[in-house]
Motif scaffolding. Structure first.
Motif, short mmCIF file in Angstrom:
data_model
loop_
_atom_site.label_atom_id
_atom_site.label_comp_id
_atom_site.label_asym_id
_atom_site.label_seq_id
_atom_site.Cartn_x
_atom_site.Cartn_y
_atom_site.Cartn_z
N PHE A 146 28.92 29.22 20.09
CA PHE A 146 27.84 29.43 21.05
C PHE A 146 26.58 29.86 20.31
O PHE A 146 26.64 30.41 19.21
N GLY A 147 25.42 29.64 20.96
CA GLY A 147 24.15 29.98 20.34
C GLY A 147 23.65 31.35 20.73
O GLY A 147 23.82 31.79 21.87
N GLN A 148 22.98 32.00 19.79
CA GLN A 148 22.44 33.34 20.01
C GLN A 148 21.28 33.35 21.00
O GLN A 148 20.96 34.39 21.57
N LYS A 149 20.64 32.19 21.23
CA LYS A 149 19.50 32.16 22.15
C LYS A 149 19.88 32.67 23.54
O LYS A 149 19.12 33.37 24.18
N ASP A 150 21.08 32.30 23.98
CA ASP A 150 21.57 32.77 25.28
C ASP A 150 22.37 34.06 25.06
O ASP A 150 23.59 34.10 25.23
N LEU A 151 21.65 35.11 24.68
CA LEU A 151 22.29 36.34 24.22
C LEU A 151 23.19 36.96 25.27
O LEU A 151 24.32 37.36 24.99
N GLN A 152 22.72 37.04 26.51
CA GLN A 152 23.53 37.68 27.55
C GLN A 152 24.73 36.80 27.91
O GLN A 152 25.81 37.33 28.21
N GLN A 153 24.55 35.48 27.87
CA GLN A 153 25.70 34.59 28.09
C GLN A 153 26.77 34.83 27.03
O GLN A 153 27.96 34.82 27.33
N VAL A 154 26.34 35.06 25.79
CA VAL A 154 27.29 35.38 24.73
C VAL A 154 28.07 36.64 25.08
O VAL A 154 29.29 36.72 24.91
N GLY A 155 27.36 37.66 25.59
CA GLY A 155 28.02 38.90 26.00
C GLY A 155 29.03 38.66 27.11
O GLY A 155 30.13 39.22 27.11
N ILE A 156 28.66 37.81 28.07
CA ILE A 156 29.56 37.46 29.18
C ILE A 156 30.82 36.77 28.65
O ILE A 156 31.95 37.10 29.05
N ILE A 157 30.64 35.83 27.74
CA ILE A 157 31.79 35.06 27.23
C ILE A 157 32.68 35.94 26.34
O ILE A 157 33.90 35.82 26.38
N LYS A 158 32.08 36.84 25.59
CA LYS A 158 32.89 37.78 24.81
C LYS A 158 33.76 38.62 25.74
O LYS A 158 34.95 38.85 25.47
N ARG A 159 33.19 39.07 26.86
CA ARG A 159 33.96 39.86 27.81
C ARG A 159 35.05 39.01 28.47
O ARG A 159 36.17 39.47 28.67
N LEU A 160 34.74 37.77 28.78
CA LEU A 160 35.70 36.85 29.37
C LEU A 160 36.90 36.66 28.45
O LEU A 160 38.06 36.75 28.87
N VAL A 161 36.61 36.39 27.18
CA VAL A 161 37.68 36.16 26.20
C VAL A 161 38.54 37.40 26.03
O VAL A 161 39.77 37.32 25.99
N ARG A 162 37.90 38.56 25.96
CA ARG A 162 38.64 39.81 25.77
C ARG A 162 39.47 40.18 27.00
O ARG A 162 40.67 40.46 26.89
N ASP A 163 38.83 40.14 28.17
CA ASP A 163 39.52 40.63 29.37
C ASP A 163 40.62 39.68 29.85
O ASP A 163 41.60 40.13 30.46
N LEU A 164 40.46 38.37 29.60
CA LEU A 164 41.47 37.40 30.03
C LEU A 164 42.38 36.95 28.88
O LEU A 164 43.20 36.05 29.06
N SER A 165 42.23 37.59 27.73
CA SER A 165 43.12 37.36 26.58
C SER A 165 43.20 35.89 26.17
O SER A 165 44.27 35.36 25.87
N PHE A 166 42.05 35.22 26.15
CA PHE A 166 42.02 33.86 25.61
C PHE A 166 42.36 33.91 24.13
O PHE A 166 41.79 34.72 23.38
N ASP A 167 43.25 33.04 23.70
CA ASP A 167 43.71 33.03 22.31
C ASP A 167 42.79 32.15 21.47
O ASP A 167 43.14 31.04 21.06
N LEU A 168 41.59 32.66 21.25
CA LEU A 168 40.62 31.93 20.44
C LEU A 168 39.61 32.92 19.88
O LEU A 168 39.51 34.06 20.34
N SER A 169 38.87 32.49 18.89
CA SER A 169 37.80 33.32 18.34
C SER A 169 36.46 32.69 18.67
O SER A 169 36.36 31.47 18.91
N LEU A 170 35.42 33.51 18.69
CA LEU A 170 34.07 33.05 19.00
C LEU A 170 33.20 33.14 17.75
O LEU A 170 33.28 34.11 16.99
N GLU A 171 32.40 32.12 17.55
CA GLU A 171 31.41 32.11 16.48
C GLU A 171 30.03 31.99 17.12
O GLU A 171 29.79 31.06 17.90
N ILE A 172 29.14 32.93 16.79
CA ILE A 172 27.81 32.93 17.36
C ILE A 172 26.82 32.49 16.28
O ILE A 172 26.79 33.05 15.19
#
Length: 282
Positions: A146-172
């Motif tokens: 994901f791109g850093q330009k959408d900074l708050q979207q990045v925060g949302i997706i980080k929370r999504l991945v953490r709270d729903l235990s998606f088995d993947l890593s994120l690269e910003i």
């Protein structure tokens, strides 16, 4: 490069790559691709064995129907760019493939939902959360970019991945800018020539505010000066200009040189809404 349109088409391909212990990289996009998107693609190609790019203009994340109707669609040009970049697969689903039935589930991202983009675009992050969850379930990547330009979207997706235990890593990946500093965005292609000139106020305001903060000036005075500058720019209408913590997204009333901080801005230039951000203390 292979174009796939359904999860059923992707499943045997995914299984083949899994059996070969391939790392799958995923770049979700809404199309109208520019060099910023291609930075994400290049990062995926360099870090993973297989790169999948999705092109899907998600109707549920547009709180303004007119914005959805006018969002640029350039599929043929996008496919050409992705083939040239060396992408392995493009996931190009229909709306029915993503939303075969009406979605009743609602995401609430807590404090992130009620500030900045969440405040000015009600329902937007619910739409983002639903479509990204669906795409993660369908593609099952090891890494998503994901791109850093959408900074708050990045925060949302980080929370999504953490709270729903998606088995993947994120690269910003850092924001790609035009030569004059304007953050690359698919919406830029809708700007008329004079709007394009005046859109530079977003980047120029971020740069000036950051410089002033680092030389010790008062944040509230800086923000007032920026608001005046926007008022003097005929085609610009400022929505917010905030100094925030880049993880909690809570606004600061004063600058702490010892803590993380970023500046976020959203403004209309004519009828086109643009956002940008700049780290002050990463």
């Amino acid at each position: 490069m292979k174009v796939i349109r359904t999860g059923a088409e992707w499943n045997p391909l995914w299984l083949k790559h899994l059996q070969n212990t391939h790392q799958i990289g995923f770049v979700p996009t809404m199309g109208a691709l520019h060099e910023g998107h291609l930075d994400l693609v290049k990062k995926s190609i360099s870090q993973t064995d297989v790169t999948v790019v999705s092109i899907f203009v998600n109707p549920t994340q547009f709180n303004n129907p007119e914005d959805f109707a006018k969002y640029p669609v350039t599929v043929d040009a996008d496919l050409e760019k992705l083939a040239k970049a060396g992408v392995d697969y493009v996931f190009l689903p229909s709306v029915d493939a993503i939303y075969p039935t009406e979605t009743h589930l609602k995401f609430d991202f807590g404090d992130l939902e009620r500030v900045l983009e969440g405040q000015f675009r009600p329902g937007h992050f619910n739409g983002v959360g639903i479509v990204v969850s669906k795409l993660f379930h369908l593609i099952r990547p090891h890494v998503a970019f994901f791109g850093q330009k959408d900074l708050q979207q990045v925060g949302i997706i980080k929370r999504l991945v953490r709270d729903l235990s998606f088995d993947l890593s994120l690269e910003i990946v850092p924001t790609r800018r035009e030569a004059d500093g304007l953050a690359m965005s698919s919406r830029n292609m809708r700007l008329k020539p004079e709007e394009r000139k005046q859109a530079l106020i977003l980047f120029q305001s971020l740069e000036k505010a950051k410089s002033d903060l680092l030389t010790g000036k008062n944040w509230l005075e800086i923000r007032n000066q920026i608001e005046v500058a926007f008022q003097k720019t005929p085609l610009a209408k400022l929505e917010y200009f905030e100094l925030i913590h880049p993880e909690s997204f809570q606004s600061y009333s004063q600058f702490d040189p010892n803590g993380k901080s970023s500046i976020c801005v959203a403004a209309f230039i004519g009828e086109i809404r643009l956002i940008d951000n700049m780290p002050v203390i990463p």
